[in-house]
Design an enzyme around this catalytic site. Structure first.
Site, PDB file in Angstrom:
ATOM      1  N   ASP A  34      -2.004 -14.743  -3.526  1.00 16.03           N
ATOM      2  CA  ASP A  34      -3.107 -15.182  -2.676  1.00 16.03           C
ATOM      3  C   ASP A  34      -4.217 -15.855  -3.474  1.00 16.03           C
ATOM      4  O   ASP A  34      -4.197 -15.866  -4.699  1.00 16.03           O
ATOM      5  CB  ASP A  34      -3.669 -13.987  -1.870  1.00 16.03           C
ATOM      6  N   ASN A  57      -7.095  -0.069   2.585  1.00 16.52           N
ATOM      7  CA  ASN A  57      -6.666  -0.021   3.988  1.00 16.52           C
ATOM      8  C   ASN A  57      -5.172  -0.299   4.136  1.00 16.52           C
ATOM      9  O   ASN A  57      -4.695  -0.540   5.233  1.00 16.52           O
ATOM     10  CB  ASN A  57      -7.475  -1.038   4.809  1.00 16.52           C
ATOM     11  N   HIS A  73      -3.588  -2.899   2.874  1.00 23.40           N
ATOM     12  CA  HIS A  73      -3.183  -4.311   2.868  1.00 23.40           C
ATOM     13  C   HIS A  73      -2.318  -4.629   1.649  1.00 23.40           C
ATOM     14  O   HIS A  73      -2.418  -3.996   0.607  1.00 23.40           O
ATOM     15  CB  HIS A  73      -4.381  -5.262   2.997  1.00 23.40           C
ATOM     16  N   GLU A 111      -3.994  -8.129   6.198  1.00 25.82           N
ATOM     17  CA  GLU A 111      -4.881  -7.034   6.551  1.00 25.82           C
ATOM     18  C   GLU A 111      -4.316  -6.191   7.696  1.00 25.82           C
ATOM     19  O   GLU A 111      -3.559  -6.695   8.534  1.00 25.82           O
ATOM     20  CB  GLU A 111      -6.241  -7.590   6.981  1.00 25.82           C
TER      21      GLU A 111
HETATM   22  P1  PGA Z   1      -7.275  -3.456  -6.670  1.00 22.92           P
HETATM   23  O1  PGA Z   1      -6.881  -4.263  -5.348  1.00 22.92           O
HETATM   24  O2  PGA Z   1      -6.096  -3.607  -7.588  1.00 22.92           O
HETATM   25  O3  PGA Z   1      -8.479  -4.166  -7.201  1.00 22.92           O
HETATM   26  O4  PGA Z   1      -7.507  -2.044  -6.257  1.00 22.92           O
HETATM   27  C1  PGA Z   1      -5.627  -4.081  -4.798  1.00 22.92           C
HETATM   28  C2  PGA Z   1      -5.501  -4.874  -3.537  1.00 22.92           C
HETATM   29  O5  PGA Z   1      -6.515  -5.092  -2.848  1.00 22.92           O
HETATM   30  O6  PGA Z   1      -4.372  -5.273  -3.205  1.00 22.92           O
END
Ligand code: PGA
Length: 245
Positions: free
Chosen positions: A67, A135, A137, A142
């Site tokens: 992304d 959450n 995702h 999302e």
């Molecule tokens: P993080 O993010 O590795 O910074 O915890 C993970 C994500 O949002 O997929």
């Protein structure tokens, strides 16, 4: 779906870096799907070290990132192109032309289509690395009443914006949209490996490994449909969700 519990997050990163090393040894022109965020940083440090020691040759490897934020250029410190260059690509022997991170500027829909084309080019990824949002995702897919299978532009949820605000000067600076691979793109990879650490991930990981429910409200649960999905968590997180193997 297989769950691996490690002693520490450092061991999680070693296990995953070794999976990537062994894949590239078997298939020097492997296609990797890569992720950003805090989670993969130490994995990338281990890959850099292995490359320095001659354990991995990235010269024929191709990568596609999950992304990119909308509205910030690749030169911006918080863009995912900048992240990938500074945390990995600038330190290993991969030709930059073999690396793809979606363009976050210009026509976002067209950029999402370009990402979809890169996901498909040369066939499915051999290995897709994933983090997981608080959450649930995956990439920027999302939690919602529906999910999208192909690359698209996604509106970020409040939870994601709050979680990512730590990387920006102020919360208002966090982009509110992103270009992301879709769930179908991610599940098309031959092997999918999700790394998680930290107690903020307890609800998401609980939904992923503690029951048989698949729900779009926790997008990670779709990994239960994948034949070669591996979740790597440390003991602290496994204990916190009550996972006993
Ligand atoms: P993080 O993010 O590795 O910074 O915890 C993970 C994500 O949002 O997929």
């Amino acid at each position: 779906m297989k769950v691996i519990v490690t002693k520490s997050y450092d061991e999680t990163c070693t296990v995953i870096a070794e999976m990537i090393r062994d894949l590239i040894a078997r298939k020097p022109d492997a296609k990797l799907g890569l992720a950003t965020g805090g989670t993969p940083v130490p994995i990338y440090q281990k890959l850099i070290q292995m490359n320095r020691e001659g354990q991995i040759d990235f010269s024929q490897v191709h990568t596609v990132n999950l992304d990119e934020y909308c509205g910030i250029p690749g030169t911006h410190e918080q863009s995912y192109r900048y992240f990938m260059d500074s945390n990995l690509f600038d330190h290993i022997n991969i030709p930059k032309a073999n690396t793809f991170v979606a363009n976050g500027m210009g026509d976002f829909e067209a950029n999402a289509q370009e990402l979809e084309q890169k996901v498909r080019e040369g066939g499915p990824a051999d290995f897709q690395l994933l983090g997981i949002g608080n959450n649930g995702h995956i990439a920027f897919n999302e939690a919602s009443d529906h999910l999208i299978s192909v690359a698209h532009v996604e509106n970020l949820t409040e939870s994601t914006i709050n979680a990512n605000a730590r990387f920006f000067e102020k919360k208002e600076d966090v982009p509110t949209r992103a270009i992301t691979m879709g769930m179908g793109d991610i599940l098309a990879a031959k092997t999918v490996v999700l790394a998680a650490t930290g107690l903020a991930k307890v609800p998401a990981i609980k939904g992923l490994i503690m029951d048989d429910v698949i729900t779009t409200q926790n997008p990670s649960t779709l990994l239960k449909l994948h034949e070669n999905a591996v979740v790597v968590i440390d003991k602290e997180l496994a204990d916190a969700v009550g996972y006993q193997g």
